[in-house]
Design a protein around this motif. Sequence first.
Motif, short mmCIF file in Angstrom:
data_model
loop_
_atom_site.label_atom_id
_atom_site.label_comp_id
_atom_site.label_asym_id
_atom_site.label_seq_id
_atom_site.Cartn_x
_atom_site.Cartn_y
_atom_site.Cartn_z
N UNK A 157 38.20 73.46 37.16
CA UNK A 157 37.45 74.17 35.95
C UNK A 157 36.32 74.73 36.35
N UNK A 158 35.37 73.50 36.83
CA UNK A 158 34.16 73.86 36.77
C UNK A 158 33.54 73.91 38.02
N UNK A 159 33.87 73.42 39.14
CA UNK A 159 33.25 73.61 40.43
C UNK A 159 33.26 74.83 41.26
N UNK A 160 31.84 74.89 41.41
CA UNK A 160 31.55 76.24 42.26
C UNK A 160 31.68 76.32 43.81
N UNK A 161 32.13 75.15 44.17
CA UNK A 161 32.44 74.92 45.62
C UNK A 161 33.76 75.26 45.94
N UNK A 162 34.38 75.87 47.18
CA UNK A 162 35.60 76.33 47.25
C UNK A 162 36.43 75.10 47.27
N UNK A 163 36.05 73.95 47.54
CA UNK A 163 36.81 72.75 47.56
C UNK A 163 37.30 72.44 45.90
N UNK A 164 36.83 73.10 44.97
CA UNK A 164 37.28 73.06 43.70
C UNK A 164 38.80 73.51 43.33
N UNK A 165 39.26 74.28 44.23
CA UNK A 165 40.42 74.97 44.09
C UNK A 165 41.55 73.61 44.48
N UNK A 166 41.15 73.04 45.27
CA UNK A 166 41.87 71.73 45.69
C UNK A 166 41.66 70.39 45.03
N UNK A 167 41.12 70.70 43.88
CA UNK A 167 40.68 69.41 42.97
C UNK A 167 39.34 68.74 43.50
N UNK A 168 38.86 69.61 44.19
CA UNK A 168 37.44 68.94 44.77
C UNK A 168 37.58 67.99 46.03
N UNK B 130 34.48 59.65 31.87
CA UNK B 130 34.59 58.33 31.17
C UNK B 130 35.39 58.29 30.02
N UNK B 131 35.70 59.51 29.43
CA UNK B 131 36.64 59.55 28.40
C UNK B 131 38.09 59.53 28.86
N UNK B 132 38.20 59.44 30.24
CA UNK B 132 39.77 59.69 30.76
C UNK B 132 40.15 60.96 31.24
N UNK B 133 39.21 62.23 31.53
CA UNK B 133 39.55 63.34 31.76
C UNK B 133 40.04 63.28 33.68
N UNK B 134 40.82 64.01 33.88
CA UNK B 134 41.20 63.87 35.47
C UNK B 134 40.03 64.84 36.18
N UNK B 135 39.83 63.94 37.14
CA UNK B 135 38.76 64.61 38.12
C UNK B 135 39.06 65.89 38.78
#
Length: 92
Positions: A37-48, A26-31
């Motif tokens: 940075x945070x996702x524990x799913x393998x898709x996190x490496x691809x930006x989710x 909501x403050x403008x960070x990029x998804x």
Amino acid sequence: MAKTASALHILVKHQDKAEDIIAQLKKGAKFQTLAKKYSTCPSGKKGGDLGEFKKGQMVPAFDKVCFTAELITPHLVKTKHGWHVVKVLYRT
């Protein structure tokens, strides 16, 4: 009725972390940056990026959000895997 959807998600273990991620968005960070940075799913490496998937392919609570919730707005979903911040990109 939509048959496919495309979404990004960030998977974390705790609700407070998921809520913090939504606040950052909501403050403008990029998804994609937060997913890497945070996702524990393998898709996190691809930006989710989960790509395009069919209705019924994901766990029920996740599937429901992907096929009924507002597009682009981040949504919080709890599943057996943890807490998801989901951004539905489109439906076909």
